[in-house]
Design an enzyme around this catalytic site. Sequence first.
Site: not given
Length: 340
Positions: A78-80
């Site tokens: 998942k996106d940081k």
Amino acid sequence: METSHWHYLYAKPAGTGLLKQQPQDFIVREQLGYEPCGEGEHIYLWVRKTGLNTANVAEQLARFAGVHPRNVSFSGRKDKHAVTEQWIGLHLPGKQDPDWQSFAMPGVEILKAIRHNRKLRTGTHKFNDFELIIRELSHPDEVNERLSLLNDGVPNYFGEQRFGNRNGNLFLGVRMLEGETIRDRQKRSMAISALRSWLFNEFVSCRLTDTPSTQGMNGDVMLLQGSNSFFCADQWNEELQQRLQERDIQFSAPMWGKGPLASQHQALTFESAVAARHQALCEGLAALGLNQERRALLQYPDALNWQITGQQLTLSFRLQAGGFATAVTRELFNPVPNQD
């Protein structure tokens, strides 16, 4: 290797907007598609993370539980620069449940822990739900008009986060193909993924540049909706066109690897021509042992809702696993780099 030239389905937007000004502006919730059964050798943790990489969180959970990192898994990265909620699995056969409430990592909350009888494998989840806030829209009226078009789909590009900060993963992959040794397994995997994703985006862009998104070719490889199954459409006809319109089937493009392309006839000629422009990259990916696979040409945002107030857009939608929200917002506005 450029990443800014890929084709826009609805022409390049005129306006700009600021995405991910703060992590709370980009919220992602993973939807597994089933409920853990409550017993078994595996523990599924429902984790909320803010401003962190999935892999880093998984590594710290492994250390806390006293297991090797290979005993920790997740369905998707998942996106940081976001607030994300996802499942992370640990294989703990014959062990007591750790005291998860005492796990302390800034930016991480363990919201739930439940046993299951199967490992959480890559690509297990079905959907991701997104809630976005885009600020400082320069052309809110244009964005509003473009939002009404999204039901017809957007190119299924891999987003810029796949290529790393300033395309670092991509350039690392190029150096690897030129002979540089990458000993770190995670960095090597991300470099290979960046190269393969870039080439996929090239196939999508060339296809949409040359052919309308609803027009089939003889020999197209069609994906069945909601599955990884596909078939080759030997002769494009009205029946297939109707199934495409009903989204029972979707066009696909190659995820490059060794072996022949699955397409035939006109589609094979087209895909072979694109591959010939990137011969060294194709040969390098095949030499790494990757197999030829397929990925949908377009993605269709579901449960789409939005509200524009002044120069701010609040947007929510659902994408099938593997879809990038930034491929959706790319059709709405040009992102302004965040200076924070």
